[in-house]
Enzyme design. Structure first.
Site, short mmCIF file in Angstrom:
data_model
loop_
_atom_site.label_atom_id
_atom_site.label_comp_id
_atom_site.label_asym_id
_atom_site.label_seq_id
_atom_site.Cartn_x
_atom_site.Cartn_y
_atom_site.Cartn_z
CE1 TYR A 140 -3.65 2.56 0.59
CE2 TYR A 140 -2.37 3.31 2.47
CZ TYR A 140 -3.42 3.49 1.59
OH TYR A 140 -4.22 4.61 1.70
CG ASP A 235 5.79 3.68 0.91
OD1 ASP A 235 6.10 4.41 1.88
OD2 ASP A 235 4.61 3.51 0.53
CE LYS A 263 1.05 4.96 8.45
NZ LYS A 263 1.03 4.20 7.21
C1 PLP Z 1 0.37 4.65 5.82
C2 PLP Z 1 1.11 4.38 4.57
C3 PLP Z 1 0.99 5.21 3.44
C4 PLP Z 1 0.00 6.33 3.37
O1 PLP Z 1 0.28 7.36 4.26
P1 PLP Z 1 -0.88 8.42 4.62
O2 PLP Z 1 -0.19 9.39 5.54
O3 PLP Z 1 -1.97 7.62 5.26
O4 PLP Z 1 -1.32 9.03 3.35
C5 PLP Z 1 1.82 4.97 2.35
N1 PLP Z 1 2.70 3.97 2.36
C6 PLP Z 1 2.83 3.14 3.42
C7 PLP Z 1 3.86 2.06 3.38
C8 PLP Z 1 2.04 3.31 4.54
O5 PLP Z 1 2.16 2.47 5.58
#
Ligand code: PLP
Length: 422
Positions: A140, A235, A263
């Protein structure tokens, strides 16, 4: 106020009663507690009920809720600086700190993980002058259209939008490949290699439940992207400053061309960032031709909260060892309890992120494996745990997190509640 009344009224004013879908507990037969406050490893709902928190805002709260030092820093900034839309010294400090820890040349702050990944992909496309993006099924990267793709059964099949409102045109340059599957990525590069701008990957996937990439897989991604002149994007929105101070990159010893964060770097406020080598980052406006901007990007309050968090993580080198020890203790004890109950499971763990998959498979290495889990068993488990004061994900396909505020006693309480699950 009563949780249920609040949540029912919320449903009249906000779709599903929430501002982000997973919070609605759609798969469970219990309503979500409405959370009022948090301190350390604990959160409290509107009825005053206490929970030990293993969600931690889906990862950010690694120092626990309302850490005194972090909150002090943010309040100090708030008193004199909310937003200027102008350069600040604080953002320089944060940029230097992240670049120093992750060994990148430059960074740009944004406001969420979604924004970070979509901007990184745009930058990779601008830099390589190519359009195609390789994404792995089960990973994701936020809700950017090009990533909302339901994978067909194989790479050669046509993509289907993974959400209404996503035009087919927006996903026609997205190639979905299988996680931890070197042969599959080889096929993809043989077919489209010269057109691939970038490969984006969660080096330790957290969004199909925790599924670490193998060393061979990430090494292969590094090699093949180098060979074809495509960029490799890690990511690390979830794993950055979580699985190690230097993220998954530090664990695997592999340097991506671009990295995305969010995060933890916001310390609990909305934040994101992407960074990498100078020659790539200098493609960004105002000096380069890839346009990306943000009124609130690098907001002083957010930045001071993130800065205080990262400084604390960096100066307390022992935190990651402490997290590993507690997490591995928890891991082993869960194994004992579930074995005693003869419940089939697989636990995947990377430092303080872990998923207990209720599955009869021997391992969970990709999304296909993850999907074979017993969702109904997970549902009953989550209902039991949450009802008994253990706050964890309502979905099987998420991670469970620890903070530095969790104690052995908190873990013993978790284990006791688990023992009572049947
Ligand atoms: C949470 C997450 C996202 C999205 O981040 P948001 O701040 O919710 O837009 C993208 N990539 C990874 C790996 C994530 O865990």
């Amino acid at each position: 106020m009563n949780n249920l009344n609040i949540f029912n009224e919320s449903k009249r004013y906000m779709p599903g009663g929430v501002n982000s879908p997973v919070r609605a507990f759609t798969g469970l037969n219990i309503n979500p507690p409405v959370i009022k406050s948090g301190k350390g490893a604990y959160i409290y709902d509107e009825e005053g009920k206490k929970y030990i928190d293993f969600v931690l805002a889906w990862g950010p709260m690694i120092l626990g809720h309302s850490d005194e030092e972090v909150v002090e820093e943010a309040i100090k900034t708030l008193r004199e600086a909310q937003a200027f839309g102008a350069p600040t010294y604080l953002e320089l400090e944060l940029a230097k700190l992240i670049c120093d820890i992750y060994k990148i040349d430059m960074i740009r702050m944004v406001n969420s993980g979604t924004e970070a990944t979509m901007s990184a992909v745009k930058l990779a496309r601008g830099y390589t002058n190519r359009d195609k993006v390789v994404k792995f099924s089960g990973c994701y990267h936020g809700h950017f259209d090009a990533f909302l793709v339901a994978a067909g059964s194989g790479v050669m099949t046509e993509n289907i939008p993974g959400s209404a409102g996503v035009p087919k045109d927006s996903i026609k340059n997205t190639i979905i490949a299988n996680y931890n599957d070197i042969e599959n990525v080889k096929e993809v590069f043989e077919k489209w290699g010269e057109e691939i701008a970038c490969v984006i990957v969660e080096p330790v996937a957290g969004n199909m439940g925790v599924v670490p990439a193998t060393m061979e897989f990430l090494n292969f991604l590094r090699e093949i992207t180098n060979k074809y002149g495509s960029l490799l994007i890690f990511d690390e929105v979830m794993t950055g400053f979580r699985v190690a101070l230097g993220g998954a990159k530090e664990l695997y010893g592999i340097q991506p061309d671009l990295v995305t964060f969010a995060k933890i770097i916001g310390g609990g406020l909305p934040c994101g960032a992407y960074g990498g080598r100078r020659e790539i980052m200098e493609m960004l406006s105002p000096i380069g031709s890839v346009y990306q901007a943000g009124t609130m990007s690098g907001n002083p309050v957010v930045v001071s909260m993130g800065l205080a968090t990262l400084k604390k993580l960096k100066s307390n080198g022992g935190y990651y060892e402490q997290l590993e020890q507690l997490s591995s203790y928890m891991h082993r004890q869960i194994e004992v309890i579930l074995n005693n109950k003869s419940i089939p499971f697989v636990i995947n763990r990377c430092g303080s992120m872990m998923t207990v998959f209720f599955t009869e498979e021997n391992s969970v290495k990709n999304y296909e494996d993850a999907k074979k889990c017993n969702i109904d068993l997970y549902r009953r488990y989550a209902e039991h745990m949450i009802t008994n004061g253990i706050y964890l994900s309502p979905s099987q396909f998420e991670a469970m997190f620890l903070s530095v505020k969790h104690t052995k006693e908190d873990i013993e309480i978790f284990l006791d509640v688990l023992k009572r699950f049947h």
